[in-house]
Write a protein that holds these residues in place. Structure first.
Motif, mmCIF file in Angstrom:
data_model
loop_
_atom_site.group_PDB
_atom_site.id
_atom_site.type_symbol
_atom_site.label_atom_id
_atom_site.label_comp_id
_atom_site.label_asym_id
_atom_site.label_seq_id
_atom_site.Cartn_x
_atom_site.Cartn_y
_atom_site.Cartn_z
ATOM 1 N N PRO A 147 37.411 36.284 63.144
ATOM 2 C CA PRO A 147 38.665 36.623 62.492
ATOM 3 C C PRO A 147 39.229 35.286 62.236
ATOM 4 N N ASP A 148 39.466 34.482 63.216
ATOM 5 C CA ASP A 148 40.145 32.950 63.052
ATOM 6 C C ASP A 148 39.417 31.945 62.680
ATOM 7 N N SER A 200 33.305 34.961 49.439
ATOM 8 C CA SER A 200 33.081 33.431 49.256
ATOM 9 C C SER A 200 34.815 32.961 49.658
ATOM 10 N N ASP A 201 35.629 33.845 48.725
ATOM 11 C CA ASP A 201 37.193 33.327 48.923
ATOM 12 C C ASP A 201 37.897 33.485 49.964
ATOM 13 N N GLU A 202 37.472 34.610 50.827
ATOM 14 C CA GLU A 202 37.920 34.851 52.203
ATOM 15 C C GLU A 202 37.413 33.799 53.526
ATOM 16 N N LEU A 203 36.583 32.966 52.998
ATOM 17 C CA LEU A 203 36.103 31.968 53.800
ATOM 18 C C LEU A 203 36.914 30.463 53.651
ATOM 19 N N LEU A 204 37.348 30.137 52.508
ATOM 20 C CA LEU A 204 37.927 29.167 51.933
ATOM 21 C C LEU A 204 39.250 28.852 53.013
ATOM 22 N N GLY A 205 39.357 27.665 53.658
ATOM 23 C CA GLY A 205 40.173 27.131 54.232
ATOM 24 C C GLY A 205 40.300 27.571 55.755
ATOM 25 N N ARG A 206 39.129 28.146 56.242
ATOM 26 C CA ARG A 206 38.873 28.753 57.619
ATOM 27 C C ARG A 206 38.249 27.407 58.161
ATOM 28 N N GLU A 207 38.864 27.291 59.505
ATOM 29 C CA GLU A 207 38.441 26.218 60.487
ATOM 30 C C GLU A 207 36.988 26.578 60.899
ATOM 31 N N VAL A 208 36.290 25.426 61.102
ATOM 32 C CA VAL A 208 34.771 25.713 61.475
ATOM 33 C C VAL A 208 34.667 24.734 62.919
ATOM 34 N N THR A 209 34.039 25.313 63.826
ATOM 35 C CA THR A 209 34.012 24.494 65.125
ATOM 36 C C THR A 209 32.471 24.602 65.617
ATOM 37 N N GLY A 262 35.166 21.093 60.808
ATOM 38 C CA GLY A 262 36.003 20.782 59.765
ATOM 39 C C GLY A 262 36.506 22.070 59.050
ATOM 40 N N VAL A 263 36.904 22.251 57.798
ATOM 41 C CA VAL A 263 37.330 23.364 57.101
ATOM 42 C C VAL A 263 36.506 23.653 55.942
ATOM 43 N N ILE A 264 36.341 24.973 55.677
ATOM 44 C CA ILE A 264 35.232 25.280 54.483
ATOM 45 C C ILE A 264 36.314 25.171 53.405
ATOM 46 N N GLU A 265 35.635 24.265 52.565
ATOM 47 C CA GLU A 265 36.260 23.946 51.232
ATOM 48 C C GLU A 265 35.610 24.532 50.032
ATOM 49 N N ALA A 266 34.346 25.113 50.187
ATOM 50 C CA ALA A 266 33.606 25.676 48.986
ATOM 51 C C ALA A 266 32.255 26.529 49.695
ATOM 52 N N MET A 303 41.312 39.726 51.691
ATOM 53 C CA MET A 303 41.616 39.287 50.458
ATOM 54 C C MET A 303 42.067 40.857 49.599
ATOM 55 N N ALA A 304 42.855 40.720 48.615
ATOM 56 C CA ALA A 304 43.408 41.946 48.103
ATOM 57 C C ALA A 304 42.227 42.736 47.529
ATOM 58 N N SER A 305 42.432 44.033 47.536
ATOM 59 C CA SER A 305 41.310 44.886 46.993
ATOM 60 C C SER A 305 41.332 45.079 45.605
ATOM 61 N N ASP A 306 42.604 44.544 44.980
ATOM 62 C CA ASP A 306 42.501 44.746 43.478
ATOM 63 C C ASP A 306 42.027 43.658 42.575
ATOM 64 N N VAL A 307 41.324 42.803 43.293
ATOM 65 C CA VAL A 307 40.752 41.477 42.834
ATOM 66 C C VAL A 307 39.295 42.366 41.905
ATOM 67 N N ASP A 308 39.183 41.853 40.949
ATOM 68 C CA ASP A 308 37.992 42.406 40.110
ATOM 69 C C ASP A 308 36.722 41.533 40.400
ATOM 70 N N VAL A 309 35.703 42.130 40.404
ATOM 71 C CA VAL A 309 34.389 41.508 40.669
ATOM 72 C C VAL A 309 33.527 42.023 39.587
ATOM 73 N N VAL A 310 32.606 41.028 38.996
ATOM 74 C CA VAL A 310 31.613 41.160 38.049
ATOM 75 C C VAL A 310 30.520 41.911 38.444
ATOM 76 N N VAL A 311 30.160 42.920 38.135
ATOM 77 C CA VAL A 311 28.995 43.512 38.806
ATOM 78 C C VAL A 311 27.744 43.658 37.771
ATOM 79 N N GLY A 312 28.157 43.286 36.596
ATOM 80 C CA GLY A 312 26.997 43.294 35.424
ATOM 81 C C GLY A 312 27.392 42.746 34.213
ATOM 82 N N VAL A 313 26.379 42.537 33.224
ATOM 83 C CA VAL A 313 26.708 42.258 31.977
ATOM 84 C C VAL A 313 25.813 43.195 31.013
#
Length: 168
Positions: free
Chosen positions: A151-152, A97-106, A114-118, A1-11
């Motif tokens: 990786p796949d 988490s978003d890097e796992l979405l859509g990946r095939e599971v065997t 199936g495929v990871i949906e969430a 995933m792109a490194s410029d995505v913001d991540v919440v680290v605190g409030v």
């Protein structure tokens, strides 16, 4: 995933004392250590630079540049602090988490589960929500003993009954 995505680290929480210090509630899932000079982005596009950071009674305390009074600190209460994803160190076995979405599971014999949906947060560990080819879904505990992220695709070493049709 792109490194410029913001991540919440605190409030930002309530002020501490009169000199602009304030408590910050860090994200408990991240081990991000704040240091003076760190820069946070806020939802309003405001940039906050850490002037000082320390621990007080087991809680994180910060002071930001330009924030020198209790009133100025109070004005920041509730502010969500974000950093670019590439600034967050992840453990070797951790994934976004978003890097796992859509990946095939065997399963470990190579059969498609199936495929990871969430992903779901759990009390003891997270879960992978796997959409089955037949339209159903199964929750797989995201623990190293059961899941190998390649990786796949993702391979599940299921406990008896975890992936059986009768179990869900």
């Amino acid at each position: 995933m792109a490194s410029d995505v913001d991540v919440v680290v605190g409030v930002v929480g309530k002020p501490l004392g009169l000199a602009g210090e304030l408590f910050v509630r860090p994200d408990p899932d991240l081990e991000y250590l704040v240091e003076p000079g760190d820069v946070f982005e806020t939802a309003g596009g405001v940039t906050l630079v850490v002037a000082a950071a320390r621990e007080h009674s087991g809680r994180q305390v910060m002071r930001f540049e330009g924030v020198q009074t209790r009133d100025a600190a109070e004005a920041l209460r509730g502010t969500v602090l974000r950093v670019a994803r590439n600034r967050i160190p992840l453990a070797e076995d951790a994934f976004w988490s978003d890097e796992l979405l859509g990946r095939e599971v065997t399963d470990d014999s190579g059969d498609v589960v199936g495929v990871i949906e969430a992903t779901l947060d759990g009390a003891a560990h997270d879960y992978l929500v796997v959409a089955r080819p037949d339209g159903g879904e199964v929750l797989v505990p995201a623990v190293a003993e059961l899941v190998d992220v390649g990786p796949d695709r993702i391979v599940v070493r299921p406990l008896p009954g975890l992936l059986d049709d009768e179990a869900w």
